[in-house]
Motif scaffolding. Structure first.
Motif, PDB file in Angstrom:
ATOM      1  N   ALA A 363      35.941   8.598 -36.456  1.00 42.51           N
ATOM      2  CA  ALA A 363      37.327   8.723 -36.913  1.00 42.51           C
ATOM      3  C   ALA A 363      37.624   7.721 -38.018  1.00 42.51           C
ATOM      4  O   ALA A 363      38.242   8.058 -39.044  1.00 42.51           O
ATOM      5  N   VAL A 367      38.801   7.808 -42.544  1.00 40.18           N
ATOM      6  CA  VAL A 367      40.020   7.243 -43.140  1.00 40.18           C
ATOM      7  C   VAL A 367      39.804   5.855 -43.747  1.00 40.18           C
ATOM      8  O   VAL A 367      40.721   5.304 -44.350  1.00 40.18           O
ATOM      9  N   VAL A 503      46.143   3.965 -28.671  1.00 42.84           N
ATOM     10  CA  VAL A 503      45.760   5.353 -28.935  1.00 42.84           C
ATOM     11  C   VAL A 503      44.679   5.787 -27.947  1.00 42.84           C
ATOM     12  O   VAL A 503      43.900   4.971 -27.445  1.00 42.84           O
ATOM     13  N   THR A 505      43.217   9.269 -28.584  1.00 39.05           N
ATOM     14  CA  THR A 505      42.469  10.343 -29.232  1.00 39.05           C
ATOM     15  C   THR A 505      42.060   9.948 -30.644  1.00 39.05           C
ATOM     16  O   THR A 505      42.659   9.055 -31.259  1.00 39.05           O
ATOM     17  N   GLU A 507      42.469  11.760 -33.281  1.00 35.15           N
ATOM     18  CA  GLU A 507      43.547  12.140 -34.206  1.00 35.15           C
ATOM     19  C   GLU A 507      44.610  11.054 -34.276  1.00 35.15           C
ATOM     20  O   GLU A 507      45.096  10.702 -35.359  1.00 35.15           O
ATOM     21  N   ASP A 508      44.988  10.498 -33.116  1.00 40.10           N
ATOM     22  CA  ASP A 508      45.993   9.435 -33.112  1.00 40.10           C
ATOM     23  C   ASP A 508      45.453   8.171 -33.774  1.00 40.10           C
ATOM     24  O   ASP A 508      46.196   7.433 -34.445  1.00 40.10           O
ATOM     25  N   GLU A 510      43.279   8.031 -36.262  1.00 37.30           N
ATOM     26  CA  GLU A 510      43.345   8.245 -37.707  1.00 37.30           C
ATOM     27  C   GLU A 510      44.776   8.094 -38.216  1.00 37.30           C
ATOM     28  O   GLU A 510      45.025   7.483 -39.273  1.00 37.30           O
ATOM     29  N   LYS A 511      45.720   8.647 -37.473  1.00 37.39           N
ATOM     30  CA  LYS A 511      47.126   8.576 -37.884  1.00 37.39           C
ATOM     31  C   LYS A 511      47.610   7.132 -37.911  1.00 37.39           C
ATOM     32  O   LYS A 511      48.236   6.687 -38.887  1.00 37.39           O
ATOM     33  N   GLU A 512      47.341   6.376 -36.839  1.00 37.28           N
ATOM     34  CA  GLU A 512      47.813   4.992 -36.771  1.00 37.28           C
ATOM     35  C   GLU A 512      47.094   4.105 -37.785  1.00 37.28           C
ATOM     36  O   GLU A 512      47.699   3.197 -38.365  1.00 37.28           O
ATOM     37  N   THR A 514      45.894   5.014 -40.725  1.00 37.48           N
ATOM     38  CA  THR A 514      46.454   5.333 -42.037  1.00 37.48           C
ATOM     39  C   THR A 514      47.825   4.680 -42.205  1.00 37.48           C
ATOM     40  O   THR A 514      48.146   4.138 -43.277  1.00 37.48           O
ATOM     41  N   ALA A 515      48.640   4.714 -41.150  1.00 39.97           N
ATOM     42  CA  ALA A 515      49.948   4.055 -41.221  1.00 39.97           C
ATOM     43  C   ALA A 515      49.797   2.554 -41.393  1.00 39.97           C
ATOM     44  O   ALA A 515      50.559   1.917 -42.139  1.00 39.97           O
TER      45      ALA A 515
END
Length: 536
Positions: A363, A367, A503, A505, A507-508, A510-512, A514-515
């Motif tokens: 993951a 990113v 987190v 997963t 996906e989470d 990667e999202k966190e 990136t944020a």
């Protein structure tokens, strides 16, 4: 003598001349006479514990490529720092570590906060330790400390300074000196090495941390490509000196005598440049080298050359040696190039819950910005990190040189501060195990105070996974204290002023992540993971 000129004012002028204007520390009463009226053109980096101060300064010095100054408190603060002082010594980092000593009038009576063994306490993990005989000698002691720290092999030095020395009148100090930080190798002996390398049918190159510290990354690539030689990562590296995605890179050697020997089977000559021969742990018996294999060793450290278990050595600056070898060795076009290392990058057929370390790294690989720097202290997942997050640029991977933990979290702070000092903007990724994170957790407070662009990814596997791997290898069942229940790491991070997220997963994650790259401050991401058996 100018009006009110003192040891303190003269020393600060010298520190300015030496560009030692950033001070890492945690202040104590015996240092306040030095720190009083702290100059506006100096920066004080407050760490909440002395081990963190050393690690921050260590990484800062590595990034800025010049010595760093640390100010500690008498025997108590110096004692707290020793674990990470070992890492600085093993990593050849030029640090000037000062500790406060009690008032000279009181020292003979063993006063409270006096250091009864000030010069011997940090040994053997400093190159030089000294307490000036007179207050007037303090500036010259700093000058000598600077020279000793910087000259190869570089490393930390220590000065113990009585608290009343700083206010003693002193006219000035005008013996500012410069010193060389490189020693050229013996060119005659290097030619003999080049002849042996040229005659090799299947050479292997091992580039160690000294190469990247010396700025020899590009030269290492040029030498490998000229020879068409396989390149291996040294055991337990604290810096990476060759691109781990290069077709000639064959992966890490491993850690044990047997593993290293097995990996080198098929090579008639091994050339180790800028690394120990070798950093072994754990002990798994085997041949030190495969039958018929010879070894050549190039290092700038006489002690490293002396305690190598095999091989012929040359002393000298590794970048200089590699650059010379590029011109001295014969072109290896006739050799069959090593086959690219298989990179299976296997993941579970379906997402795991909790995630496996390869899933976490996969993951992050999607990113991670290409210019990001990694500080790694997830000791049980080092092999997976190389597989999924290879180091591809000079000066972009850091780890402890000592084998202890508690270095990585504050070292990420030092890297980010060093980047800021040099006008470099890049994210810093701290890959930290949940056990390692607790050793120097207070370091994240400094990161938050300075709003540093660090993303800590803490793998929460609820155990000292690396120690369980060693226990299995060493056949020592029933070792206590290897489980870590009940740690609320995200709450700790928020309490120190950081952004935090938990987190489950990919996906989470990667999202966190990136944020966090756009948050403008420090973020701690806690990822629930399955324990990973270390590849020993």
């Amino acid at each position: 003598m100018t009006e009110n000129s003192t040891v303190r004012s003269v020393t600060y002028d010298l520190l300015r001349s030496l560009r030692l204007t950033t001070v890492f520390g945690n202040p104590g009463s015996t240092e306040q006479t030095f720190l009083q009226e702290f100059p506006d053109d100096f920066t004080y980096v407050l760490a909440l514990q002395e081990a963190s101060a050393i690690a921050m300064a260590d990484a800062f010095a590595q990034v800025t490529r010049r010595p760093a100054l640390v100010n500690l408190h008498s025997s108590a603060g110096l004692g707290n720092s020793l674990g990470n002082l070992v890492a600085a010594y093993r990593g050849n980092t030029p640090l000037i570590v000062t500790s406060g000593q009690q008032h000279r009038e009181l020292v003979i009576g063993e006063p409270y906060l006096g250091n009864r063994a000030a010069t011997t306490m940090p040994e053997p993990w400093v190159k030089w330790s000294y307490e000036p005989a007179r207050a007037q000698d303090v500036p010259e002691a700093f000058m000598r400390a600077y020279a000793v720290a910087l000259q190869p092999p570089a490393g930390p030095v220590h000065l113990s300074i009585p608290m009343d020395d700083w206010n003693v009148p002193l006219a000035g100090f005008d013996r500012l000196r410069t010193v060389s930080d490189r020693v050229a190798p013996d060119t005659g002996r290097l030619r003999l090495f080049a002849d042996r390398i040229s005659a090799s049918r299947s050479p292997a190159l091992v580039f160690g941390p000294e190469v990247d510290r010396a700025g020899g990354w590009d030269a290492a690539v040029a030498l490998a490509e000229r020879l068409r030689a396989a390149v291996y990562g040294p055991p337990l590296p604290d810096r990476t000196s060759f691109p781990e995605d290069h077709p000639l890179f064959r992966g890490p050697l491993g850690m044990s005598v047997k593993t290293v020997s097995d990996r080198l089977t098929g090579h008639d000559l091994v050339i180790v440049i800028g690394a120990e021969v070798f950093r072994y742990y754990p002990y798994v018996p085997g041949d030190y080298l495969p039958a018929g294999t010879e070894l050549l060793h190039i290092t700038n450290d006489p002690s490293v050359a002396a305690y190598a278990r095999m091989g012929d050595s040359i002393l000298g600056d590794t970048r200089t040696a590699v650059e010379l070898l590029v011109d001295l060795v014969a072109d290896g076009a006739a050799r069959t190039a090593p086959q690219p290392m298989p990179r299976p990058r296997l993941l579970p057929p379906a997402p795991s819950n909790p995630l496996t370390p390869p899933e976490v790294y996969a993951a992050l690989s999607r990113v991670r910005p290409p210019d990001a720097v990694i500080v790694n202290e997830s000791t049980s997942t080092m092999a997976q990190q190389v597989e999924w997050l290879p180091t591809v640029r000079s000066g972009s991977f850091f780890a402890t040189a000592s084998g202890g933990i508690g270095w990585g979290t504050p070292a990420a702070v030092g890297v980010a501060l060093g980047d800021r000092e040099g006008g470099v903007t890049r994210p810093v990724i701290g890959l930290i195990g949940d056990g390692s994170f607790q050793y120097s957790v207070q370091g994240i407070w400094t990161a938050a105070q300075h709003r540093l662009p660090i993303v800590y990814v803490v793998m929460r596997n609820h155990e000292y996974s690396i120690l369980k791997s060693f226990a299995e290898l060493e056949e020592t069942p029933g070792v206590p204290g290897l489980d870590l229940p009940g740690l609320d790491i995200a709450s700790l991070a928020r309490g120190y002023g950081c952004r935090a997220a938990e987190v489950e997963t990919a996906e989470d994650l990667e999202k966190e992540f990136t944020a966090a790259l756009n948050a403008g401050t420090t973020t701690v991401i806690v990822v629930s993971t399955r324990p990973q058996k270390a590849m020993l």
